[in-house]
Design a protein around this motif. Structure first.
Motif, PDB file in Angstrom:
ATOM      1  N   LEU A  84       0.816  -1.219   0.000  1.00  0.00           N
ATOM      2  CA  LEU A  84       0.000   0.000   0.000  1.00  0.00           C
ATOM      3  C   LEU A  84       0.847   1.265   0.000  1.00  0.00           C
ATOM      4  O   LEU A  84       0.577   2.199  -0.769  1.00  0.00           O
ATOM      5  CB  LEU A  84      -0.893   0.023   1.249  1.00  0.00           C
ATOM      6  N   HIS A  85       1.876   1.259   0.861  1.00  0.00           N
ATOM      7  CA  HIS A  85       2.552   2.534   1.101  1.00  0.00           C
ATOM      8  C   HIS A  85       3.872   2.679   0.368  1.00  0.00           C
ATOM      9  O   HIS A  85       4.366   3.786   0.219  1.00  0.00           O
ATOM     10  CB  HIS A  85       2.726   2.738   2.603  1.00  0.00           C
ATOM     11  N   VAL A  86       4.449   1.566  -0.085  1.00  0.00           N
ATOM     12  CA  VAL A  86       5.707   1.675  -0.842  1.00  0.00           C
ATOM     13  C   VAL A  86       5.410   1.546  -2.331  1.00  0.00           C
ATOM     14  O   VAL A  86       5.860   2.349  -3.141  1.00  0.00           O
ATOM     15  CB  VAL A  86       6.733   0.611  -0.381  1.00  0.00           C
ATOM     16  N   LEU A  87       4.604   0.542  -2.685  1.00  0.00           N
ATOM     17  CA  LEU A  87       4.348   0.299  -4.110  1.00  0.00           C
ATOM     18  C   LEU A  87       3.061   0.962  -4.604  1.00  0.00           C
ATOM     19  O   LEU A  87       2.747   0.897  -5.783  1.00  0.00           O
ATOM     20  CB  LEU A  87       4.284  -1.218  -4.373  1.00  0.00           C
ATOM     21  N   ARG A  88       2.319   1.586  -3.671  1.00  0.00           N
ATOM     22  CA  ARG A  88       1.070   2.292  -4.055  1.00  0.00           C
ATOM     23  C   ARG A  88       0.129   1.368  -4.821  1.00  0.00           C
ATOM     24  O   ARG A  88      -0.380   1.717  -5.902  1.00  0.00           O
ATOM     25  CB  ARG A  88       1.377   3.529  -4.923  1.00  0.00           C
ATOM     26  N   ALA A  89      -0.061   0.160  -4.298  1.00  0.00           N
ATOM     27  CA  ALA A  89      -0.906  -0.829  -4.977  1.00  0.00           C
ATOM     28  C   ALA A  89      -2.342  -0.337  -5.073  1.00  0.00           C
ATOM     29  O   ALA A  89      -2.829   0.367  -4.181  1.00  0.00           O
ATOM     30  CB  ALA A  89      -0.866  -2.130  -4.189  1.00  0.00           C
ATOM     31  N   LYS A  90      -3.013  -0.729  -6.146  1.00  0.00           N
ATOM     32  CA  LYS A  90      -4.421  -0.333  -6.297  1.00  0.00           C
ATOM     33  C   LYS A  90      -5.205  -1.487  -6.912  1.00  0.00           C
ATOM     34  O   LYS A  90      -4.604  -2.410  -7.516  1.00  0.00           O
ATOM     35  CB  LYS A  90      -4.538   0.926  -7.142  1.00  0.00           C
ATOM     36  N   PRO A  91      -6.520  -1.464  -6.767  1.00  0.00           N
ATOM     37  CA  PRO A  91      -7.335  -2.552  -7.315  1.00  0.00           C
ATOM     38  C   PRO A  91      -7.021  -2.777  -8.793  1.00  0.00           C
ATOM     39  O   PRO A  91      -6.828  -1.824  -9.550  1.00  0.00           O
ATOM     40  CB  PRO A  91      -8.771  -2.056  -7.102  1.00  0.00           C
ATOM     41  N   ILE A 118      -5.343  -7.668  -7.319  1.00  0.00           N
ATOM     42  CA  ILE A 118      -5.905  -6.968  -6.152  1.00  0.00           C
ATOM     43  C   ILE A 118      -7.387  -6.686  -6.403  1.00  0.00           C
ATOM     44  O   ILE A 118      -7.753  -6.094  -7.431  1.00  0.00           O
ATOM     45  CB  ILE A 118      -5.147  -5.660  -5.878  1.00  0.00           C
ATOM     46  N   ALA A 119      -8.232  -7.131  -5.466  1.00  0.00           N
ATOM     47  CA  ALA A 119      -9.669  -6.907  -5.586  1.00  0.00           C
ATOM     48  C   ALA A 119     -10.077  -5.640  -4.839  1.00  0.00           C
ATOM     49  O   ALA A 119     -10.906  -4.859  -5.311  1.00  0.00           O
ATOM     50  CB  ALA A 119     -10.428  -8.111  -5.018  1.00  0.00           C
ATOM     51  N   ARG A 120      -9.477  -5.439  -3.652  1.00  0.00           N
ATOM     52  CA  ARG A 120      -9.886  -4.302  -2.819  1.00  0.00           C
ATOM     53  C   ARG A 120      -8.732  -3.919  -1.907  1.00  0.00           C
ATOM     54  O   ARG A 120      -8.041  -4.795  -1.382  1.00  0.00           O
ATOM     55  CB  ARG A 120     -11.088  -4.734  -1.960  1.00  0.00           C
ATOM     56  N   THR A 121      -8.505  -2.630  -1.760  1.00  0.00           N
ATOM     57  CA  THR A 121      -7.475  -2.202  -0.800  1.00  0.00           C
ATOM     58  C   THR A 121      -8.160  -1.528   0.388  1.00  0.00           C
ATOM     59  O   THR A 121      -9.074  -0.720   0.213  1.00  0.00           O
ATOM     60  CB  THR A 121      -6.486  -1.188  -1.441  1.00  0.00           C
ATOM     61  N   GLY A 122      -7.728  -1.901   1.595  1.00  0.00           N
ATOM     62  CA  GLY A 122      -8.222  -1.236   2.803  1.00  0.00           C
ATOM     63  C   GLY A 122      -7.098  -0.373   3.351  1.00  0.00           C
ATOM     64  O   GLY A 122      -6.060  -0.210   2.706  1.00  0.00           O
ATOM     65  N   ARG A 123      -7.278   0.130   4.582  1.00  0.00           N
ATOM     66  CA  ARG A 123      -6.217   0.968   5.162  1.00  0.00           C
ATOM     67  C   ARG A 123      -5.006   0.129   5.552  1.00  0.00           C
ATOM     68  O   ARG A 123      -3.875   0.563   5.453  1.00  0.00           O
ATOM     69  CB  ARG A 123      -6.753   1.713   6.387  1.00  0.00           C
ATOM     70  N   GLN A 124      -5.286  -1.142   5.994  1.00  0.00           N
ATOM     71  CA  GLN A 124      -4.169  -1.965   6.476  1.00  0.00           C
ATOM     72  C   GLN A 124      -4.180  -3.367   5.910  1.00  0.00           C
ATOM     73  O   GLN A 124      -3.476  -4.230   6.410  1.00  0.00           O
ATOM     74  CB  GLN A 124      -4.229  -2.038   7.995  1.00  0.00           C
ATOM     75  N   GLU A 125      -5.032  -3.610   4.934  1.00  0.00           N
ATOM     76  CA  GLU A 125      -5.056  -4.961   4.345  1.00  0.00           C
ATOM     77  C   GLU A 125      -5.499  -4.875   2.895  1.00  0.00           C
ATOM     78  O   GLU A 125      -6.074  -3.879   2.468  1.00  0.00           O
ATOM     79  CB  GLU A 125      -5.975  -5.875   5.152  1.00  0.00           C
TER      80      GLU A 125
END
Ligand code: SAM
Length: 243
Positions: free
Chosen positions: A27-34, A52-59
């Motif tokens: 999430l925070h290094v690679l900026r992953a997105k759905p 990736i289906a869904r990104t949350g704040r910590q999962e």
């Protein structure tokens, strides 16, 4: 993005979840997105292509698309029982053992040991195993076993494993020892080697490693650091097996 991520729970369906450090990195290094593709592994020996289906704040929730059995293991089982070095050298030790295909690391408690295998230290070692496995693409995790004292290790009843202690005064070289092992592939391909602390094993500890179940081997004329000795042993055995 086709980075490798480790999933804590065995992947047994078409859904998987990245949590903790793995989710943080994505999430925070690679900026992953759905929609982003990624490769997952759960340490069981396979790897999985996923999206990736869904990104949350910590999962991150992932759709698992395909399971692939990709075996990057050695054709045998190396266990290294090692008196841990200090600080960052532990990470180096784990990294090289994982890259070279060691199956199991047993932290060894010795008289002259400088670093204790506390629960925190074991947790750090296990995290380093995951990091190294992501980098070298190994799909099976090297096991970090519960610590043993040198006495427990040297006096444990022999199993189907051939056992050697690395000691500079060993009478046979590691390669000579490997050459004389029984041809039986079953016994030859499950090896246990013990590596002492910076100050070496004491005479009392070495006296417990009795022939014929233990052999004392040297690694050449130079004194190697603990982590260099571990890497050297793993590389020598791997090379012998690859022959
Ligand atoms: N002065 C110590 C001794 O004589 O054992 C040196 C210890 S060495 C820094 C740490 C450990 O790495 C040793 O206990 C041994 O298990 C292994 N090791 C290092 N160099 C070695 C060599 N040339 N042959 C065999 N084992 C070695």
């Amino acid at each position: 993005m086709s980075e490798r991520f480790f999933v804590e729970s065995p992947i047994q369906s078409n859904q998987a979840k990245l949590v903790a450090a793995e989710a943080h990195h994505a999430l925070h290094v690679l900026r992953a997105k759905p929609g982003d593709p990624l490769t997952l592994f759960d340490g069981s020996g396979a790897e999985f292509s996923a999206r990736i289906a869904r990104t949350g704040r910590q999962e991150i929730d992932c759709d698992v698309l395909e399971r692939r059995e990709i075996d990057r293991e050695l054709p045998g089982h190396i266990t290294l029982a090692v008196a841990l070095p200090k600080g960052d050298r532990q990470r180096f030790l784990v990294e090289k053992c994982v890259e070279l295909g060691v199956a199991q690391l047993i932290p060894l408690v010795t008289t002259r040991g400088v670093a204790q295998p506390t629960d925190q230290a074991l947790e750090r070692l296990r995290r380093s195993v995951i990091e190294a496995s992501k980098q070298c693409r190994r799909n099976r995790l090297m096991q970090v076993a519960q610590p043993l004292t040198a006495k427990e290790l040297f006096t444990a009843p022999p199993q189907a494993t051939q056992r050697a202690v690395a000691h500079p005064a060993g009478t046979s070289s590691l390669t000579a020892w490997l050459r004389q092992l029984p041809v039986d592939a079953h016994t030859q391909r499950a090896l246990l080697c013990a590596i002492g602390p910076e100050g070496g094993f004491t005479d009392e500890e070495l006296a417990l490693a009795q022939a014929p179940t233990w052999s004392i081997v040297h690694l050449g004329a130079r004194i190697l650091r603990v982590e260099t000795a571990a890497a050297s042993i793993a590389a020598t055995i791997a090379a012998a097996w690859q022959d």
